[in-house]
Write an enzyme that holds these catalytic residues in place. Sequence first.
Site, PDB file in Angstrom:
ATOM      1  N   VAL A 114     -13.685  12.367   1.673  1.00 39.92           N
ATOM      2  CA  VAL A 114     -12.993  11.293   1.934  1.00 39.92           C
ATOM      3  C   VAL A 114     -12.862  12.612   3.281  1.00 39.92           C
ATOM      4  O   VAL A 114     -12.419  12.696   3.136  1.00 39.92           O
ATOM      5  CB  VAL A 114     -12.480   9.314   2.150  1.00 39.92           C
ATOM      6  CG1 VAL A 114     -12.123   9.173   3.287  1.00 39.92           C
ATOM      7  CG2 VAL A 114     -13.349   8.911   1.491  1.00 39.92           C
ATOM      8  N   LYS A 142      -5.908  12.183 -12.067  1.00 38.21           N
ATOM      9  CA  LYS A 142      -7.562  11.397 -12.015  1.00 38.21           C
ATOM     10  C   LYS A 142      -8.122  10.445 -13.223  1.00 38.21           C
ATOM     11  O   LYS A 142      -7.723   8.908 -12.921  1.00 38.21           O
ATOM     12  CB  LYS A 142      -8.096  11.852 -10.771  1.00 38.21           C
ATOM     13  CG  LYS A 142      -7.576  11.458  -9.208  1.00 38.21           C
ATOM     14  CD  LYS A 142      -7.191  10.286  -9.018  1.00 38.21           C
ATOM     15  CE  LYS A 142      -6.575  10.767  -7.410  1.00 38.21           C
ATOM     16  NZ  LYS A 142      -5.641   9.575  -6.666  1.00 38.21           N
ATOM     17  N   TYR A 152      -5.075  17.929 -10.557  1.00 32.12           N
ATOM     18  CA  TYR A 152      -5.614  16.660 -10.062  1.00 32.12           C
ATOM     19  C   TYR A 152      -6.590  15.570 -11.068  1.00 32.12           C
ATOM     20  O   TYR A 152      -6.325  14.466 -10.650  1.00 32.12           O
ATOM     21  CB  TYR A 152      -6.659  17.298  -8.694  1.00 32.12           C
ATOM     22  CG  TYR A 152      -6.526  15.907  -8.048  1.00 32.12           C
ATOM     23  CD1 TYR A 152      -6.016  15.580  -6.480  1.00 32.12           C
ATOM     24  CD2 TYR A 152      -8.333  15.672  -7.594  1.00 32.12           C
ATOM     25  CE1 TYR A 152      -6.057  14.345  -6.491  1.00 32.12           C
ATOM     26  CE2 TYR A 152      -8.768  14.609  -7.193  1.00 32.12           C
ATOM     27  CZ  TYR A 152      -7.885  13.944  -6.031  1.00 32.12           C
ATOM     28  OH  TYR A 152      -7.812  13.008  -5.464  1.00 32.12           O
ATOM     29  N   ASN A 171      -2.502   3.772  -3.611  1.00 28.57           N
ATOM     30  CA  ASN A 171      -3.409   4.771  -3.072  1.00 28.57           C
ATOM     31  C   ASN A 171      -2.469   6.506  -2.712  1.00 28.57           C
ATOM     32  O   ASN A 171      -3.534   7.332  -2.897  1.00 28.57           O
ATOM     33  CB  ASN A 171      -3.423   4.541  -1.797  1.00 28.57           C
ATOM     34  CG  ASN A 171      -4.172   5.688  -0.614  1.00 28.57           C
ATOM     35  OD1 ASN A 171      -5.537   6.296  -1.032  1.00 28.57           O
ATOM     36  ND2 ASN A 171      -3.074   6.028   0.324  1.00 28.57           N
ATOM     37  N   THR A 194     -10.170  13.036   5.030  1.00 32.03           N
ATOM     38  CA  THR A 194      -8.844  13.222   5.172  1.00 32.03           C
ATOM     39  C   THR A 194      -7.861  14.319   5.066  1.00 32.03           C
ATOM     40  O   THR A 194      -8.612  15.523   5.333  1.00 32.03           O
ATOM     41  CB  THR A 194      -8.243  12.466   3.414  1.00 32.03           C
ATOM     42  OG1 THR A 194      -8.343  12.992   2.787  1.00 32.03           O
ATOM     43  CG2 THR A 194      -8.958  11.354   3.596  1.00 32.03           C
ATOM     44  N   ILE A 254       1.028  -1.337   0.067  1.00 28.64           N
ATOM     45  CA  ILE A 254      -0.292  -0.371  -0.172  1.00 28.64           C
ATOM     46  C   ILE A 254       0.630   1.827   0.231  1.00 28.64           C
ATOM     47  O   ILE A 254       1.522   1.135   0.854  1.00 28.64           O
ATOM     48  CB  ILE A 254      -1.391  -0.102   1.320  1.00 28.64           C
ATOM     49  CG1 ILE A 254      -1.956  -0.820   1.551  1.00 28.64           C
ATOM     50  CG2 ILE A 254      -1.908   1.088   1.170  1.00 28.64           C
ATOM     51  CD1 ILE A 254      -2.322  -1.239   3.081  1.00 28.64           C
TER      52      ILE A 254
END
Length: 248
Positions: free
Chosen positions: A186, A155, A151, A84, A188, A8
């Site tokens: 989320v 993605k 970004y 990730n 974060t 990960i």
Amino acid sequence: MERGHFVITGTSKGIGEQLAALLLDLGHRVYGIARGASERLQSYGNYVHRTFDLNDITAIESLIEGIVNEVNINNSKIFCLINNAAMLEPLKPIDRCTATEIQQHLQISLAAPMVLTSSFIRYTQDMDIRRKIINITSGSGTYPAPGMSAYCTAKAGINMFTQCVGAEQANHARPVEIIAVDPGMVETGLQAAARGKDEQDFGMGKYFKQAYEAGQVQPVESLGRHLLKIIENEFSPGRLVHYADMEP
């Protein structure tokens, strides 16, 4: 879930740290790749940390080769790579982004996952084990947003890359199950950073704040449990999986 091995990236915080902890609690072996270490994860005997800067993409192949050579697949059912780690900055109009900022963003958020995937497939191809790759993506890869060109582009690239590699793997006798997972919003450090930007510099910041205040940003703990189900379930190679596609 059958016991397995997991690599990960971005395990020092956020989604990567939470998912690693959940997997470790279940008895899996986790190899974490991050520039910084997580005190929480270091307490596990089945956790192995690799301090590494993903900006150095030319060294990724030897990193993965070393990890694969350590793995003992006996009595294991799955070997999984989870890409990730990603950058959020620069959050500003493209004409204010420097070449260095753009290069660093694409190296870490797009080029590094591509090289990690390439290396993982190459060095595990002779392993008689279920192999899976999960690329963490975002709705930003589909919906354009001002001030987020780097970004969103990274993605979108992750989504297309996942589909291309899925098409490559589809006809293999033992295909690697590569998927991209959009976790939704989320809580974060990336979310907090987006909310904290000056609205004059980053106009989208107000929408991040509104989503947070409306309770639309899920805690990282909830996502981690959801990702466990996505790991366990099988998908066709190249599938783009959205958080809403499966009940946790």
